[in-house]
Design a protein around this motif. Structure first.
Motif, PDB file in Angstrom:
ATOM      1  N   VAL A   5       0.843  -1.196   0.000  1.00 13.75           N
ATOM      2  CA  VAL A   5       0.000   0.000   0.000  1.00 13.75           C
ATOM      3  C   VAL A   5       0.873   1.240   0.000  1.00 13.75           C
ATOM      4  O   VAL A   5       1.856   1.340   0.746  1.00 13.75           O
ATOM      5  CB  VAL A   5      -0.925   0.011   1.239  1.00 13.75           C
ATOM      6  CG1 VAL A   5      -1.813   1.244   1.217  1.00 13.75           C
ATOM      7  CG2 VAL A   5      -1.764  -1.255   1.279  1.00 13.75           C
ATOM      8  N   GLU A 170     -10.237   2.714  -7.773  1.00 19.85           N
ATOM      9  CA  GLU A 170      -9.770   3.319  -6.529  1.00 19.85           C
ATOM     10  C   GLU A 170      -8.555   2.558  -6.013  1.00 19.85           C
ATOM     11  O   GLU A 170      -8.427   1.347  -6.257  1.00 19.85           O
ATOM     12  CB  GLU A 170     -10.866   3.257  -5.464  1.00 19.85           C
ATOM     13  CG  GLU A 170     -11.975   4.243  -5.586  1.00 19.85           C
ATOM     14  CD  GLU A 170     -12.813   4.262  -4.312  1.00 19.85           C
ATOM     15  OE1 GLU A 170     -12.618   5.184  -3.496  1.00 19.85           O
ATOM     16  OE2 GLU A 170     -13.644   3.351  -4.126  1.00 19.85           O
ATOM     17  N   ILE A 172      -6.552   0.339  -3.592  1.00 19.75           N
ATOM     18  CA  ILE A 172      -6.918  -0.662  -2.584  1.00 19.75           C
ATOM     19  C   ILE A 172      -5.992  -0.463  -1.396  1.00 19.75           C
ATOM     20  O   ILE A 172      -4.781  -0.666  -1.482  1.00 19.75           O
ATOM     21  CB  ILE A 172      -6.806  -2.090  -3.146  1.00 19.75           C
ATOM     22  CG1 ILE A 172      -7.786  -2.270  -4.313  1.00 19.75           C
ATOM     23  CG2 ILE A 172      -7.095  -3.119  -2.057  1.00 19.75           C
ATOM     24  CD1 ILE A 172      -7.718  -3.632  -4.977  1.00 19.75           C
ATOM     25  N   TYR A 175      -6.354  -5.500   1.649  1.00 24.76           N
ATOM     26  CA  TYR A 175      -6.997  -6.685   1.076  1.00 24.76           C
ATOM     27  C   TYR A 175      -6.498  -7.910   1.815  1.00 24.76           C
ATOM     28  O   TYR A 175      -5.311  -7.996   2.169  1.00 24.76           O
ATOM     29  CB  TYR A 175      -6.663  -6.833  -0.413  1.00 24.76           C
ATOM     30  CG  TYR A 175      -7.144  -8.159  -0.981  1.00 24.76           C
ATOM     31  CD1 TYR A 175      -8.444  -8.307  -1.439  1.00 24.76           C
ATOM     32  CD2 TYR A 175      -6.293  -9.271  -1.014  1.00 24.76           C
ATOM     33  CE1 TYR A 175      -8.895  -9.523  -1.928  1.00 24.76           C
ATOM     34  CE2 TYR A 175      -6.742 -10.492  -1.501  1.00 24.76           C
ATOM     35  CZ  TYR A 175      -8.043 -10.615  -1.952  1.00 24.76           C
ATOM     36  OH  TYR A 175      -8.494 -11.813  -2.421  1.00 24.76           O
ATOM     37  N   ARG A 198     -11.953  -6.146   0.962  1.00 24.47           N
ATOM     38  CA  ARG A 198     -11.233  -5.131   0.181  1.00 24.47           C
ATOM     39  C   ARG A 198     -11.651  -3.766   0.725  1.00 24.47           C
ATOM     40  O   ARG A 198     -12.847  -3.481   0.841  1.00 24.47           O
ATOM     41  CB  ARG A 198     -11.591  -5.283  -1.288  1.00 24.47           C
ATOM     42  CG  ARG A 198     -11.037  -4.231  -2.209  1.00 24.47           C
ATOM     43  CD  ARG A 198     -11.098  -4.672  -3.675  1.00 24.47           C
ATOM     44  NE  ARG A 198     -12.415  -5.143  -4.086  1.00 24.47           N
ATOM     45  CZ  ARG A 198     -13.232  -4.464  -4.901  1.00 24.47           C
ATOM     46  NH1 ARG A 198     -12.889  -3.253  -5.315  1.00 24.47           N
ATOM     47  NH2 ARG A 198     -14.371  -4.982  -5.271  1.00 24.47           N
ATOM     48  N   MET A 200     -11.276   0.367   0.235  1.00 20.21           N
ATOM     49  CA  MET A 200     -10.911   1.477  -0.637  1.00 20.21           C
ATOM     50  C   MET A 200     -11.103   2.786   0.131  1.00 20.21           C
ATOM     51  O   MET A 200     -11.669   2.783   1.225  1.00 20.21           O
ATOM     52  CB  MET A 200     -11.785   1.475  -1.893  1.00 20.21           C
ATOM     53  CG  MET A 200     -11.561   0.274  -2.807  1.00 20.21           C
ATOM     54  SD  MET A 200     -12.317  -1.260  -2.201  1.00 20.21           S
ATOM     55  CE  MET A 200     -14.067  -0.908  -2.319  1.00 20.21           C
ATOM     56  N   TRP A 204     -15.783  -0.155   2.238  1.00 22.11           N
ATOM     57  CA  TRP A 204     -15.250  -1.512   2.329  1.00 22.11           C
ATOM     58  C   TRP A 204     -16.239  -2.487   1.697  1.00 22.11           C
ATOM     59  O   TRP A 204     -17.443  -2.230   1.653  1.00 22.11           O
ATOM     60  CB  TRP A 204     -14.888  -1.915   3.759  1.00 22.11           C
ATOM     61  CG  TRP A 204     -15.961  -1.887   4.824  1.00 22.11           C
ATOM     62  CD1 TRP A 204     -16.107  -0.942   5.809  1.00 22.11           C
ATOM     63  CD2 TRP A 204     -17.009  -2.866   5.053  1.00 22.11           C
ATOM     64  NE1 TRP A 204     -17.178  -1.256   6.619  1.00 22.11           N
ATOM     65  CE2 TRP A 204     -17.752  -2.436   6.183  1.00 22.11           C
ATOM     66  CE3 TRP A 204     -17.383  -4.044   4.426  1.00 22.11           C
ATOM     67  CZ2 TRP A 204     -18.843  -3.138   6.676  1.00 22.11           C
ATOM     68  CZ3 TRP A 204     -18.480  -4.757   4.922  1.00 22.11           C
ATOM     69  CH2 TRP A 204     -19.186  -4.297   6.034  1.00 22.11           C
TER      70      TRP A 204
END
Length: 290
Positions: A5, A170, A172, A175, A198, A200, A204
């Motif tokens: 991320v 979008e 993520i 996840y 997931r 975003m 969610w």
């Protein structure tokens, strides 16, 4: 494979990762955490057999694995775990799926052992998640609400999941996939319960899936999808869609589909070939901050 991320995406969304070795994040008033642990030990398995009042359990139970989504302000907690899923199996108590006589030998643990499949060995469950209102000690002591009570109500609705919104490009932010239990049906197919989440910047989304394939006989798919849009100016609303599909290999063959097991290893690919036997959409209005 663990998702990498971008820190800038997290900061831009007002999210922060959990600390102290926990896997998950805080965002939009929610704390979302997943745990992937090893299968139950033999001692723990015996305890589960006692608690569930059964001597039949799946080959692999990930009893300490779970997914937890908690709305911090209200204490609303949506969570997924193997014990509750198996409690649903036990309560539903479906009759055993008939398998060809030649396949029954696979269920024997000893030579010449007589096999009596008098229980639902597929471990089919109607489980669609667990929920409760969980408050910290200070709020419980003040008498606002008892800790760990359920007090949540799903109501039927006509609304549908916003597929277009979920398809937006979008970032993520988080996840994970958690396996709750699995059984290979003595090499005669597969029974599997998983939950994927997931997260975003805007919402969610999760998919809880029970997938069953009894080779040459039956396929069964029970999906539960949940979606919640972040809106700190209003009480969150969780939309839940449940869809059950089921079909026999014989019926699929009659419709021109292949019937070899290799063609049906991925439930996402064959789901549209299976007839829908139950579909329900509900929503949960998360209480205001307490």
């Amino acid at each position: 494979m663990e998702l990498e991320v971008d820190e800038k995406d997290l900061r831009s969304a007002g999210a922060e990762l959990l600390t102290d070795g926990r896997r998950g994040l805080r965002i939009g008033g929610w704390e979302i955490e997943s745990r992937n642990r090893s299968i139950l030990t033999s001692l723990a398995l015996q305890q589960w057999e006692q608690n569930l009042q059964t001597c039949h359990l799946p080959e692999m139970i990930f009893g300490e694995s779970c997914l937890v989504l908690k709305h911090v302000g209200s204490g609303t907690k949506i969570h997924f775990n193997a014990f509750d899923a198996l409690a649903g199996w036990k309560q539903e108590g479906l009759p055993p799926v008939e398998v060809p006589a030649a396949a029954k030998w696979k269920f024997r643990s000893k030579p010449f052992q007589q096999v009596i499949l008098d229980y639902d060995y597929t471990f089919t469950t109607p489980y669609c998640g667990s929920e409760m209102v969980e408050l910290d000690a200070d709020k419980r002591e003040s008498g606002e609400i008892s800790g760990g009570s359920s007090g949540l109500h799903w109501e039927d609705c006509e609304e549908q999941l916003d597929v277009a919104a979920l398809a937006l490009k979008e970032p993520i932010l988080f996840y994970d996939e958690v396996v709750l239990y699995e059984d290979e049906l003595a090499d005669n197919g597969v029974s599997l319960v998983t939950v994927k989440v997931r997260v975003m910047p805007s919402s969610w989304f999760l998919l809880l899936r029970f997938w069953l394939r009894v080779d040459g006989v039956l396929m069964r798919l029970r999906d539960t999808r949940m979606h919640c849009v972040f809106d700190e100016s209003a009480n969150p609303v969780i939309l839940r869609e449940r869809c059950w599909r089921e079909g026999t290999f014989q019926a699929l063959s009659a419709n021109g589909y292949p019937t070899d097991s290799a063609s049906y290893s991925d439930p996402s690919i064959i789901s549209q070939r299976l007839p829908v036997i139950m579909h329900q959409t509900q929503k949960l209005r998360v209480p205001g901050n307490l």
